[in-house]
Design a protein around this motif. Structure first.
Motif, short mmCIF file in Angstrom:
data_model
loop_
_atom_site.label_atom_id
_atom_site.label_comp_id
_atom_site.label_asym_id
_atom_site.label_seq_id
_atom_site.Cartn_x
_atom_site.Cartn_y
_atom_site.Cartn_z
N GLU A 1 -9.02 2.13 -6.63
CA GLU A 1 -8.26 1.83 -5.39
C GLU A 1 -6.80 1.51 -5.69
O GLU A 1 -5.94 1.65 -4.82
CB GLU A 1 -8.86 0.59 -4.71
N ASP B 1 -4.45 3.62 2.72
CA ASP B 1 -5.86 3.21 2.78
C ASP B 1 -6.00 1.71 3.09
O ASP B 1 -7.12 1.18 3.10
CB ASP B 1 -6.61 3.59 1.50
N ASP C 1 0.85 -1.19 0.00
CA ASP C 1 0.00 0.00 0.00
C ASP C 1 0.89 1.24 0.00
O ASP C 1 1.87 1.30 0.73
CB ASP C 1 -0.89 -0.03 1.26
N ASN D 1 -0.60 4.58 0.02
CA ASN D 1 -1.28 5.79 0.48
C ASN D 1 -2.07 5.62 1.78
O ASN D 1 -2.92 6.45 2.12
CB ASN D 1 -2.21 6.33 -0.63
N ILE E 1 -5.01 -0.78 1.31
CA ILE E 1 -5.15 -1.59 0.10
C ILE E 1 -3.91 -1.42 -0.76
O ILE E 1 -3.52 -0.30 -1.09
CB ILE E 1 -6.42 -1.16 -0.69
N GLY E 2 -3.32 -2.53 -1.13
CA GLY E 2 -2.16 -2.47 -2.01
C GLY E 2 -2.52 -1.77 -3.31
O GLY E 2 -3.69 -1.74 -3.71
N ASP E 3 -1.53 -1.19 -3.99
CA ASP E 3 -1.83 -0.40 -5.19
C ASP E 3 -0.64 -0.40 -6.15
O ASP E 3 0.43 -0.94 -5.84
CB ASP E 3 -2.24 1.03 -4.79
CA CA Z 1 -3.57 2.00 -1.35
#
Ligand code: CA
Ligand code: TEU
Length: 580
Positions: free
Chosen positions: A79, A30, A26, A28, A32-34
């Motif tokens: 996301e 949140d 992640d 940022n 959740i990986g991105d």
């Molecule tokens: Ca993220």
């Protein structure tokens, strides 16, 4: 060495690393990986030495099945980031010499894809025929419509969902939010080829094709006999390998794949080696490689009604028989994709090795050695190179995966299994074992996120993490790095023929503890041989093998020294023989 002296093609050489983007990194906070997270970890993957990344789906999706339900094939899931983030990832990966394979999920779309929104709106909508609609075969006494057959979906009780607006059923082999596309409609096929070209023209290097052997359905829609007999958690294997699947794959190849230098692998549940040759045969013009599922069934429940759900150990003799059959039946004619785990499977070290504090590292290295020693393309699933392990969550609600929840309802709901047993089965066989976040460090949330992760971390992260592995020259990570280097430096790792080996003490067929095989060079590696020996047990054993001719050197081992015919717990080694 020039290309022409090799007996294999360029696409047979790479080592592939699978990323499950939601759980990788992640960027940022949140939880959740991105995509920017993945880009930030490219140096880690370059250090490991992998040639190709397979990205699990990153497209727009309502995430009923975490991206395997796509609502727009040309858009990035918000996301995960933006198309710019994707372009950056692709460019940076290419700078490092790493290719990117996309996940192609085209057996079904999301029910929120515009095609399906249109299709369900009326029977004469132009998109209606993009999906598979059927009239009820009758009505119950209560007036309920009866579906065309008894197929059970992977993630819901029936594969048929009634659509009240237009009074027909649609087919979904997975969840109700994953309607199956109608591949018999040539317009659908052109749509798929178009979206493939969109990504290839962007510069992506290939596709992993989700359940690609399900795209053609038997037009008679016969009942699934296993379901009729009261068994089975879904009808996926029964619906597989339909009558026109090879026509469609050959067409896809002619129209799209043949025009780009791509790497392809088909995910193909329910295939025999005979089917496997039809999909991957060098002379077939369909797919390069496939993921067969037979060795994933090696620890399935002996009660077929319970499907994969089990917590009993596998028998090494079955595993060797299955892997050897795939090697021998495809030899010289097709090409295997080899894997111990992926985002749908439990962790390799917990399933096939030993995840205790004492043996975790050594047995994870043993498994890597066996897999990378085989002919075929090796796939590494994120965290496998750290020896990441299965997880146990106390509450059913702590699990995210829709399959876990659906199968709990099917099996506990019907009284086939009690709650406590099912919780043990989920911890041994459930898909969330693979999906807990990647363990980067012993810091807060394992360095995966500064926020709250979408799925809880495996509590073993203080002990098992990338930072610790990178600081330890004896880590699983460096063993995998060495295996990848060996493949790059020794063409026989790619090209050598395979043969299962008996020891002087016990035949391979009867040996439930040791897996040994020989690789024999051919073409320009003639005169070379590899001997791969692996102890799958925590016992010290004696095994001696008929050695090939030539001088012997030890290429890799998971012990600091060589004890000859004495195999210590989970010991694995590869010898190279060179005839003079
Ligand atoms: Ca993220
Ligand atoms: O999986 C296909 C498949 O056969 C699954 O049923 C899988 O074997 C099962 O989850 C194991 O218990 C593919 C994807 O890999 C999976 O993540 C998706 O959920 C599925 O297709 C639908 O797209």
């Amino acid at each position: 060495m020039t290309e022409t002296t090799r007996t294999t093609a360029w696409w047979q050489e790479p080592v592939v690393y699978q990323i499950y983007p939601r759980s990788f990194q992640d960027s940022n906070g949140d939880g959740i990986g991105d995509l920017p997270g993945i880009t930030s970890r490219l140096p880690y993957l370059a250090k490991l030495g992998v040639d190709v990344i397979w990205l699990s789906p990153i497209y727009a999706s309502p995430n009923d099945d975490n991206g395997y339900d796509i609502s727009d094939y040309r858009a990035i899931m918000p996301e995960f980031g933006t198309m710019d983030d994707f372009d950056t990832l692709l460019a940076k990966a290419h700078e490092l010499g790493i290719k990117i394979m996309m996940d192609l999920v085209v057996n079904h779309t999301s029910d929120e894809h515009d095609w399906f929104v249109q299709a369900k709106s009326s029977r004469d909508n132009p998109y209606r025929d993009y999906y598979i609609w059927k009239d009820p075969v009758g009505y119950t006494q209560e007036g309920q419509p009866i579906p065309p057959n008894n197929w059970v979906a992977a993630f819901s009780p029936s594969a048929w969902e009634w659509e009240p607006e237009t009074q027909q059923f649609y087919l979904h082999l997975f969840s109700v939010k994953q309607p199956d596309l109608n591949w018999d409609n040539p317009t659908v096929r052109q749509e798929v080829y178009d979206l493939m070209r969109f990504w290839l023209d962007k510069g992506v290097d290939g596709f992993r094709m989700d359940v690609i052997n399900l795209i053609s359905k038997d037009p008679a829609y016969p009942d699934d006999p296993q379901v009729a007999a009261g068994g089975g958690t879904d009808s996926i294997f029964f619906a597989a390998n339909g009558p026109r699947v090879h026509d469609y794959l050959a067409e896809m190849n002619r129209e799209v794949l043949a025009h780009y230098p791509v790497i392809t692998v088909g995910e193909t549940p329910g295939v025999t080696t005979t089917d496997g040759l039809l999909y991957t045969g060098f002379d077939r013009g369909e797919l390069q490689t496939l993921f067969q599922f037979e060795h994933m069934g090696v620890d399935a429940n002996p009660n077929p009604a319970l499907g994969k759900w089990n917590d009993q150990p596998f028998d090494l003799r079955d595993l060797k028989r299955i892997l050897s059959k795939w090697q021998l039946d495809l030899a010289g004619k097709g090409w295997n994709a080899n894997y111990w785990n992926n985002h749908d499977q439990p962790r390799a070290v917990s399933r096939f090795g030993n995840d205790s504090a004492e043996y975790r590292v050594i047995s994870a290295k043993m498994l890597g050695t066996v897999l990378h020693g085989l002919p075929g393309t090796p796939y590494i699933y994120q965290g496998e190179e750290l020896g990441m392990t299965n997880v146990f969550f106390e509450q059913l609600e702590d699990y995210n995966d829709l399959e876990i929840h659906d199968h709990y309802a099917k099996l506990v709901g019907s009284g086939a299994v009690d709650h406590d047993t099912m919780m043990r089965y989920i911890s041994a066989s459930g898909r969330d074992n693979a999906r807990t976040p990647m363990q980067w460090s012993d810091q807060e949330q394992a360095g995966f996120t500064t926020g709250t992760p979408w799925l809880a971390l495996n509590p073993r992260y203080p002990e098992i993490n990338a930072e610790a592995a990178l600081a330890d020259p004896n880590s699983v990570f460096y063993h995998y790095q060495k295996l990848i280097t060996l493949r790059h430096e020794h063409p026989i790792m790619v090209e050598g023929d395979y043969q299962l080996l008996d020891s002087a003490q016990v035949s391979a067929e009867e040996d439930a503890q040791v897996y040994a095989y020989l690789r024999t060079g051919r073409g320009h590696t003639a005169g070379q041989a590899l001997l791969v020996v692996a102890n799958f047990s925590d016992q010290q054993l004696e095994r001696s093998f008929q050695e090939p001719a030539g001088s012997r050197s030890l290429l890799i081992s998971n012990y600091p020294d060589d004890a000859g015919d004495t195999l210590r717990p989970y010991e694995a080694k590869i010898y190279l023989y060179q005839a003079s």
